[in-house]
Design a protein around this motif. Structure first.
Motif, mmCIF file in Angstrom:
data_model
loop_
_atom_site.group_PDB
_atom_site.id
_atom_site.type_symbol
_atom_site.label_atom_id
_atom_site.label_comp_id
_atom_site.label_asym_id
_atom_site.label_seq_id
_atom_site.Cartn_x
_atom_site.Cartn_y
_atom_site.Cartn_z
ATOM 1 N N THR A 1 -0.095 156.365 85.664
ATOM 2 C CA THR A 1 0.153 157.729 85.219
ATOM 3 C C THR A 1 0.644 158.540 86.409
ATOM 4 O OG1 THR A 1 -1.554 157.628 83.523
ATOM 5 C CG2 THR A 1 -0.900 159.817 84.267
ATOM 6 N N VAL A 2 1.667 159.354 86.194
ATOM 7 C CA VAL A 2 2.220 160.191 87.259
ATOM 8 C C VAL A 2 1.953 161.649 86.909
ATOM 9 C CG1 VAL A 2 4.279 160.850 88.551
ATOM 10 C CG2 VAL A 2 4.000 158.483 87.754
ATOM 11 N N LEU A 3 1.174 162.322 87.763
ATOM 12 C CA LEU A 3 0.831 163.731 87.576
ATOM 13 C C LEU A 3 1.482 164.543 88.688
ATOM 14 C CD1 LEU A 3 -0.792 166.119 86.372
ATOM 15 C CD2 LEU A 3 -2.737 165.377 87.793
ATOM 16 N N VAL A 4 2.415 165.424 88.318
ATOM 17 C CA VAL A 4 3.079 166.294 89.289
ATOM 18 C C VAL A 4 2.571 167.715 89.068
ATOM 19 C CG1 VAL A 4 5.257 167.147 90.199
ATOM 20 C CG2 VAL A 4 5.121 164.820 89.284
ATOM 21 N N ASN A 5 1.789 168.222 90.013
ATOM 22 C CA ASN A 5 1.294 169.597 89.962
ATOM 23 C C ASN A 5 2.301 170.501 90.664
ATOM 24 O OD1 ASN A 5 -1.236 169.121 88.644
ATOM 25 N ND2 ASN A 5 -1.969 168.201 90.549
ATOM 26 N N VAL A 6 2.976 171.331 89.898
ATOM 27 C CA VAL A 6 3.973 172.256 90.445
ATOM 28 C C VAL A 6 3.262 173.588 90.663
ATOM 29 C CG1 VAL A 6 6.248 173.255 90.164
ATOM 30 C CG2 VAL A 6 5.748 171.042 89.137
ATOM 31 N N LEU A 7 2.942 173.883 91.921
ATOM 32 C CA LEU A 7 2.110 175.034 92.258
ATOM 33 C C LEU A 7 2.978 176.262 92.505
ATOM 34 C CD1 LEU A 7 -0.252 173.174 94.748
ATOM 35 C CD2 LEU A 7 -0.503 173.424 92.269
ATOM 36 N N GLY A 8 2.383 177.442 92.353
ATOM 37 C CA GLY A 8 3.110 178.690 92.579
ATOM 38 C C GLY A 8 3.270 179.470 91.289
ATOM 39 N N THR A 9 3.481 180.780 91.421
ATOM 40 C CA THR A 9 3.545 181.652 90.247
ATOM 41 C C THR A 9 4.926 181.720 89.615
ATOM 42 O OG1 THR A 9 3.939 183.561 91.686
ATOM 43 C CG2 THR A 9 1.652 183.093 91.074
ATOM 44 N N ARG A 10 5.974 181.363 90.367
ATOM 45 C CA ARG A 10 7.331 181.336 89.818
ATOM 46 C C ARG A 10 7.984 180.033 90.254
ATOM 47 N NH1 ARG A 10 9.982 187.287 91.012
ATOM 48 N NH2 ARG A 10 8.287 188.542 90.185
ATOM 49 N N ARG A 11 8.501 179.289 89.314
ATOM 50 C CA ARG A 11 9.091 178.008 89.670
ATOM 51 C C ARG A 11 10.349 177.750 88.849
ATOM 52 N NH1 ARG A 11 8.108 178.139 94.001
ATOM 53 N NH2 ARG A 11 6.258 177.383 95.057
ATOM 54 N N VAL A 12 11.342 177.150 89.546
ATOM 55 C CA VAL A 12 12.603 176.759 88.930
ATOM 56 C C VAL A 12 12.792 175.259 89.137
ATOM 57 C CG1 VAL A 12 15.112 177.009 88.992
ATOM 58 C CG2 VAL A 12 13.647 179.015 89.321
ATOM 59 N N LEU A 13 13.096 174.535 88.072
ATOM 60 C CA LEU A 13 13.491 173.136 88.141
ATOM 61 C C LEU A 13 14.927 173.062 87.654
ATOM 62 C CD1 LEU A 13 10.346 172.953 88.172
ATOM 63 C CD2 LEU A 13 10.583 170.748 87.027
ATOM 64 N N ASN A 14 15.839 172.741 88.565
ATOM 65 C CA ASN A 14 17.266 172.704 88.246
ATOM 66 C C ASN A 14 17.779 171.327 88.633
ATOM 67 O OD1 ASN A 14 19.888 173.297 87.636
ATOM 68 N ND2 ASN A 14 20.155 174.888 89.168
ATOM 69 N N THR A 15 17.960 170.457 87.648
ATOM 70 C CA THR A 15 18.234 169.050 87.969
ATOM 71 C C THR A 15 19.283 168.437 87.049
ATOM 72 O OG1 THR A 15 17.200 166.878 88.289
ATOM 73 C CG2 THR A 15 16.368 168.230 86.465
ATOM 74 N N TYR A 16 19.962 167.439 87.627
ATOM 75 C CA TYR A 16 20.894 166.628 86.847
ATOM 76 C C TYR A 16 20.287 165.272 86.491
ATOM 77 C CZ TYR A 16 21.590 164.789 91.578
ATOM 78 O OH TYR A 16 21.380 164.278 92.830
ATOM 79 N N SER A 17 19.041 165.026 86.915
ATOM 80 C CA SER A 17 18.429 163.704 86.731
ATOM 81 C C SER A 17 17.957 163.501 85.295
ATOM 82 C CB SER A 17 17.258 163.538 87.687
ATOM 83 O OG SER A 17 17.716 163.489 89.016
ATOM 84 N N GLY A 18 17.893 162.241 84.907
ATOM 85 C CA GLY A 18 17.517 161.868 83.553
ATOM 86 C C GLY A 18 18.754 161.699 82.697
ATOM 87 N N GLY A 19 18.768 160.615 81.910
ATOM 88 C CA GLY A 19 19.961 160.334 81.118
ATOM 89 C C GLY A 19 19.636 159.884 79.710
ATOM 90 N N ILE A 20 20.673 159.543 78.979
ATOM 91 C CA ILE A 20 20.534 159.065 77.605
ATOM 92 C C ILE A 20 20.136 157.594 77.570
ATOM 93 C CG2 ILE A 20 21.785 158.636 75.458
ATOM 94 C CD1 ILE A 20 21.266 161.542 75.885
ATOM 95 N N ASP A 21 20.651 156.817 78.520
ATOM 96 C CA ASP A 21 20.486 155.358 78.498
ATOM 97 C C ASP A 21 19.212 154.962 79.240
ATOM 98 O OD1 ASP A 21 20.697 152.654 78.472
ATOM 99 O OD2 ASP A 21 22.682 152.549 79.425
ATOM 100 N N ASP A 22 18.180 154.558 78.497
ATOM 101 C CA ASP A 22 16.922 154.153 79.119
ATOM 102 C C ASP A 22 17.081 152.901 79.974
ATOM 103 O OD1 ASP A 22 15.788 156.247 77.849
ATOM 104 O OD2 ASP A 22 14.525 155.076 76.481
#
Length: 606
Positions: free
Chosen positions: A262-283
């Motif tokens: 299991t992968v748990l990512v704790n994104v800390l802070g009161t304001r956060r932006v995730l801006n990414t090109y990662s992840g696709g249609i083809d598994d």
């Protein structure tokens, strides 16, 4: 061994919840008794600590026998009655957003008002593109504790499902049934508190921020999460935005994650932006997709979250602050999406539509949580113009917690109060917000918005967060006065020439006097004279003499000396010269001349 761990997790059936949240009074499975994970395996395998409230895995329906299908437009083959999207606040559809696959539960209002020119349709439950694992036909596909409002000319499609709402329903809703039920959201009301507590527990535990098992390195155009290679629970703590230095897109990559962890990512802070090109249609070709069903992005403290970019965002999302607002504009969210606050599903401002939530389960094993998690609330300051109430961005505030037992806030000295987090700059809505434990807090303004004065005093509070008000939070308004417009100043330019030849004359000396006594003309002596301005000024080789930085008003020039060989004019005073709003920038130019003196020192004509 790691491979066996994967097989065990994929085939189990949840029969018990040992996490303390299971003790809540809310029914864990208001939709029925059957509850399966990603497959239909033996019933004697229990999960130690899943998400609270029975959230996460597939609820039959007919669950896929293994991992869910990749994103496709194939016909629906499997059915999942689990909640895929939960919002403790409101759910807003804006821009060109297209669909939310799976069951959607909203404790507040559902409001669809898309952009002009966008498709008029928003799909709920069954999507045109996604995992194609939809809820059972005839079950509740959308549940709200408030209103369902569909803008004129638009349509909400839940065609084979039920839209159940506690408030009013307006606009075009195409569903098997639209049911008004005052208790529609009652079975799910407790989930908000459970998710809030779980989010805090996963990130902060009972003794501060949870210890990470891996590292998150930000740079080189990506965030690289490197695990320890062995732990069944891989924990990462991130205290930065997942975006480039300029705010643009960056990659997300995981390394050294054991099979089945299991992968748990704790994104800390009161304001956060995730801006990414990662992840696709083809598994098959995208390694990030392989973590999807065991990856949880946890935002325990954030009140403002933005998930954007061009990627198919992989993994489930948990946002634990009730006052939070989350904006989602990525093409796809591939995982459960649970927030105790509100969601705005929209599209990028730069164009492009078809944004979708896709129905994928979360089947990871999470940390066990105590039965009395820390209660948190929010403190907010709203910065406004004192005259017109307009929201002001750009004000900088520090948040201080009362810890020294002395009334009021002390920010220095031998025993100050405690500063909370880094300073906050008010956003476009003029707001700063922070998620905090129960206690007493003060906002201290350290920098006013551009063009405004710092208020005096610059402290706002006390703001007391209690168990009774933690859910709605505590707010204060801070007002600023605009700086007075700087006094407009002007100039008086003297040009001195020979009256006959027009040749510039150097060495003529002038005094400048300002009209101040209210009597016409210039008075340089007596009980109430006018006011002399600075020192005298002598004309240069170009015959110029300038008096600058003069307040608007009326002035007189008095010539006190002339160039050699020239006669002092009589009278030696000229004016009045008036500096006004209209001429101050350019100034007033005074052109004066002198005549030659044709007598000698004894008064004889030369």
């Amino acid at each position: 061994m790691l491979g066996l761990f994967r097989t065990h997790r994929a085939g189990r059936l949840l029969t018990t919840l040992s996490c303390a949240f299971a003790a809540a009074s809310v029914p864990l499975f208001p939709w029925g008794d059957a509850f399966a994970s990603a497959g239909n395996g033996p019933a004697d395998k229990a999960v130690a600590a899943p998400l609270p409230g029975g959230l996460g895995p597939c609820v039959p329906g007919t669950c896929p026998p293994g991992p869910y299908p990749p994103v496709t437009n194939d016909p629906v083959r499997f059915r999942d009655n689990a909640i895929n999207i939960f919002a403790g606040g409101d759910f807003r559809v804006r821009g060109s957003a297209a669909e939310a696959e799976g069951r959607v539960v909203v404790l507040g209002d559902f409001d669809q008002d898309k952009a002009a020119g966008a498709s008029a349709i928003y799909n709920i439950g069954e999507a045109g593109v996604g995992s194609k694992v939809a809820p059972d036909v005839g079950t509740d596909w959308l549940t709200t504790g408030g209103d369902v409002t569909i803008a004129t000319g638009e349509r909400l499609l839940a065609e084979a499902g039920v839209v159940r709402h506690a408030g009013t329903a307006s606009g075009t809703i195409l569903a098997q049934r639209v049911v008004k039920d005052p208790d529609a959201a009652a079975p799910y009301a407790g989930l908000r508190g459970q998710l809030n507590a779980a989010s805090q527990c996963y990130a902060h535990g009972e003794a501060g921020t949870r210890t990470a098992t891996g590292t998150a390195k930000h740079g080189g155009g990506e965030t690289l999460f490197t695990g320890d290679g062995t732990s069944a629970l891989q924990v990462f703590n991130v205290d930065f935005d997942l975006a480039s230095a300029s705010g643009g897109q960056e990659g997300i990559r995981f390394a050294n994650i054991p099979d089945g962890a299991t992968v748990l990512v704790n994104v800390l802070g009161t304001r956060r932006v995730l801006n990414t090109y990662s992840g696709g249609i083809d598994d098959a070709t995208d390694p990030l997709n392989q973590l999807r069903e065991s990856l949880l992005w946890n935002f325990p403290d954030a009140t403002d979250v933005e998930i954007k970019g061009t990627g198919q965002f992989q993994g489930s999302v948990l946002i634990g602050q009730n006052s939070s607002d989350t904006t989602v504009s990525v093409p796809g969210i591939n995982g459960r999406f649970f927030t105790t606050g509100s969601i705005t599903h929209t599209s990028s401002a730069s164009g492009g539509g078809g944004q979708e939530f896709h129905n994928y389960p979360f089947v990871g094993d999470l940390p066990e949580c105590g039965s009395t998690p820390t209660v948190t609330g929010t403190v907010e300051v709203a910065k406004k113009d004192a005259a017109d109430g307009k929201a002001l961005s750009g004000a900088v505030f520090e948040l201080w917690r009362e810890t020294n037992g002395v009334s009021g806030v002390q920010t220095s000295g031998a025993n100050p109060d405690t500063q909370v987090d880094a300073p906050c700059t008010t956003d476009a809505q003029g707001k700063c917000r922070a998620a905090v434990p129960l206690g007493t807090y003060y906002w201290v303004e350290t920098k006013a918005p551009k063009g405004y004065d710092l208020p005096s005093p610059a402290t706002f509070g006390p703001l007391v967060v209690t168990e009774a008000n933690a859910r709605q939070g505590v707010k204060v308004t801070a007002k600023n006065q605009k700086k007075p417009a700087p006094e407009k100043l002007g100039a008086l330019h003297v040009v001195k020439k020979d009256r006959t030849s027009g040749r510039p004359l150097a060495g003529a000396v002038f005094e400048l006097w300002r009209e101040t006594n209210g009597t016409a003309g210039l008075q340089t002596a007596g009980a109430n004279p006018d006011t002399r301005q600075g020192q005298g000024c002598a004309t240069d080789g170009h015959g110029h003499c300038d008096f600058r930085d003069l307040r608007l008003g009326t002035y007189y020039l008095k010539e006190t000396a002339v160039p050699d060989g020239y006669r002092l004019p009589s009278p030696a005073v000229t004016g009045p010269y008036r500096l006004t709003e209209d001429n101050a920038t350019k100034g007033v130019t005074v052109r004066l001349s002198n005549v030659r003196d044709d007598t000698d020192k004894k008064g004889r004509r030369r």
